[in-house]
Design a protein around this motif. Structure first.
Motif, short mmCIF file in Angstrom:
data_model
loop_
_atom_site.label_atom_id
_atom_site.label_comp_id
_atom_site.label_asym_id
_atom_site.label_seq_id
_atom_site.Cartn_x
_atom_site.Cartn_y
_atom_site.Cartn_z
N HIS A 72 46.04 35.02 36.49
CA HIS A 72 47.34 35.42 37.06
C HIS A 72 48.23 35.99 35.96
N VAL A 73 48.20 35.36 34.78
CA VAL A 73 48.97 35.88 33.65
C VAL A 73 48.47 37.26 33.27
N ALA A 74 47.14 37.44 33.23
CA ALA A 74 46.55 38.72 32.84
C ALA A 74 46.94 39.82 33.83
N VAL A 75 46.92 39.50 35.12
CA VAL A 75 47.32 40.49 36.13
C VAL A 75 48.80 40.84 35.97
N GLY A 76 49.64 39.82 35.76
CA GLY A 76 51.06 40.07 35.56
C GLY A 76 51.32 40.93 34.33
N ASN A 77 50.60 40.67 33.24
CA ASN A 77 50.77 41.47 32.02
C ASN A 77 50.31 42.91 32.25
N THR A 78 49.23 43.09 32.98
CA THR A 78 48.76 44.45 33.27
C THR A 78 49.79 45.21 34.10
N VAL A 79 50.40 44.54 35.06
CA VAL A 79 51.45 45.18 35.87
C VAL A 79 52.64 45.54 34.98
N LYS A 80 52.98 44.66 34.04
CA LYS A 80 54.10 44.95 33.12
C LYS A 80 53.79 46.19 32.27
N PHE A 224 49.28 59.42 36.19
CA PHE A 224 47.94 58.93 36.53
C PHE A 224 47.24 58.39 35.29
N PHE A 225 47.30 59.15 34.20
CA PHE A 225 46.70 58.69 32.94
C PHE A 225 47.35 57.39 32.47
N ALA A 226 48.67 57.28 32.64
CA ALA A 226 49.38 56.09 32.20
C ALA A 226 48.93 54.86 32.98
N ILE A 227 48.77 55.01 34.29
CA ILE A 227 48.36 53.87 35.13
C ILE A 227 46.94 53.44 34.81
N ILE A 228 46.02 54.41 34.80
CA ILE A 228 44.62 54.07 34.53
C ILE A 228 44.46 53.52 33.12
N GLY A 229 45.19 54.10 32.15
CA GLY A 229 45.13 53.59 30.78
C GLY A 229 45.65 52.17 30.68
N ALA A 230 46.71 51.86 31.44
CA ALA A 230 47.27 50.51 31.41
C ALA A 230 46.29 49.48 31.96
N ILE A 252 43.72 42.23 32.04
CA ILE A 252 42.50 41.96 32.81
C ILE A 252 41.25 42.18 31.95
N VAL A 253 41.28 43.22 31.11
CA VAL A 253 40.09 43.53 30.31
C VAL A 253 39.90 42.49 29.21
N THR A 254 40.96 42.09 28.52
CA THR A 254 40.80 41.06 27.49
C THR A 254 40.44 39.72 28.11
N TYR A 255 40.92 39.47 29.31
CA TYR A 255 40.53 38.25 30.04
C TYR A 255 39.03 38.27 30.31
N LEU A 256 38.51 39.42 30.76
CA LEU A 256 37.07 39.57 31.00
C LEU A 256 36.29 39.30 29.71
N TYR A 257 36.76 39.89 28.62
CA TYR A 257 36.06 39.74 27.33
C TYR A 257 36.08 38.30 26.85
N THR A 258 37.24 37.64 26.94
CA THR A 258 37.39 36.29 26.39
C THR A 258 36.68 35.24 27.22
N PHE A 259 36.87 35.30 28.54
CA PHE A 259 36.32 34.23 29.39
C PHE A 259 34.96 34.58 29.98
N ILE A 275 36.18 43.20 40.16
CA ILE A 275 37.56 43.23 40.65
C ILE A 275 38.33 44.37 39.98
N LEU A 276 38.17 44.52 38.67
CA LEU A 276 38.86 45.59 37.95
C LEU A 276 38.42 46.96 38.46
N PHE A 277 37.12 47.12 38.71
CA PHE A 277 36.61 48.39 39.22
C PHE A 277 37.21 48.71 40.59
N ILE A 278 37.27 47.72 41.47
CA ILE A 278 37.83 47.94 42.81
C ILE A 278 39.30 48.34 42.71
N VAL A 279 40.04 47.65 41.84
CA VAL A 279 41.46 47.98 41.66
C VAL A 279 41.62 49.40 41.12
N ALA A 280 40.83 49.77 40.11
CA ALA A 280 40.94 51.10 39.52
C ALA A 280 40.59 52.19 40.52
#
Length: 297
Positions: A72-80, A224-230, A252-259, A275-280
């Motif tokens: 949830h923190v990772a998703v919130g940070n990605t949105v930020k 578009f580049f800004a959103i996908i890059g984020a 989300i990506v660092t969460y995937l890598y760490t956990f 999940i990340l692929f579906i969102v993107a």
């Protein structure tokens, strides 16, 4: 003669398609579709990456992700990061582009200076800024010493660490968007600007009613580049904070890598990747449908 020429062009297009399309499809299948399919398959297993997955757990990995507070923190940070990219990074890039888009030696120098952070590798940029924010040896330590205050470890502070991360992200990528805007602004007919000036329009009015509408397609592409890059931010955060302190700076990506990857929980990490692929894909399709088509019309 015209019909024969048309047939020749059509045959040439068909031949080019038959020659060029199969290699592209093979590469796309091998390096995109096949890994995606495998990730989707592995996401239903409790698997450490060794041997053949046999411990089928169904949707348990997805349930664990949904219940995990760090996700949830990772998703919130990605949105930020998306919000900062759209509402701070892009306006800053547009402002600088409006100031230096004209072709002069001075503007060329400033373009180079502002674009240099984007050229710098993400890991190198993260390491540089980790030194800047270091409370013992970095620039912040020198600043605190000169002011006679206690050193401040911003990257170790739960409230300020992600602010520092977003600052670095803006610094790193605003030059990329600035160059997109500069290229678009240089394509605006000078006659339009001159006509507006003759009509008595001031500089802010020229920017608002002439320049910005003319580069609207570039702004849409830039967003578009800004959103996908984020959604894909990873390389900057790992050398800066590695997701800390207390998992407060994960995306989300660092969460995937760490956990997922570092803990050899490949099934869990694959579920995060799905999940990340579906969102993107959802964001890309939605943006293409509702923004890019309108920008072209």
């Amino acid at each position: 003669m015209t019909e024969r020429l048309r047939l020749g062009l059509n045959n040439g297009r068909i031949s080019a398609t038959l020659i060029l399309l199969p290699p592209a499809l093979i590469l796309f299948t091998l390096f995109v579709m096949l890994p995606l399919g495998e990730s989707f398959y592995y996401s239903f297993f409790n698997w450490n990456g060794y041997g053949v997955p046999t411990d089928f757990v169904g949707l348990q990995n997805y349930q664990r992700i949904a219940d995990h507070s760090v996700f949830h923190v990772a998703v919130g940070n990605t949105v930020k990061i998306v919000a900062v990219s759209l509402f701070l990074q892009m306006p800053l890039a547009l402002l600088l582009a409006l100031l230096i888009y004209r072709k002069t030696p001075t503007n060329a120098f400033f373009r180079l200076v502002f674009f240099l952070p984007y050229i710098l590798a993400e890991v190198a940029a993260g390491l540089i800024w980790s030194f800047v924010f270091d409370g013992n040896y970095g620039v912040s330590a020198s600043l605190a010493q000169s002011l006679g205050t206690e050193p401040f470890f911003i990257l170790a502070d739960r409230d300020w660490a992600f602010v520092a991360v977003m600052t670095v992200i803006v610094w790193k990528y605003f030059g990329f968007h600035m160059m997109i805007y500069i290229a678009a602004l240089q394509g605006v007919p000078e006659d339009l600007v001159e006509a507006a000036r003759i009509e008595g329009a001031k500089r802010p009015q020229i920017v608002r009613y002439v320049l910005v509408p003319q580069i609207k397609p570039a702004i849409i592409v830039s967003a578009f580049f800004a959103i996908i890059g984020a959604l894909q931010v990873f390389d900057l955060i790992i050398p800066l904070t590695n997701g800390g302190p207390s998992n407060q700076t994960h995306t989300i990506v660092t969460y995937l890598y760490t956990f997922g990857l570092t803990r050899l929980n490949i099934g869990f990490g694959s579920a995060v990747g799905v999940i990340l692929f579906i969102v993107a894909i959802t964001v890309a399709v939605f943006y293409q449908r509702f923004f890019m088509k309108r920008g072209q019309s």
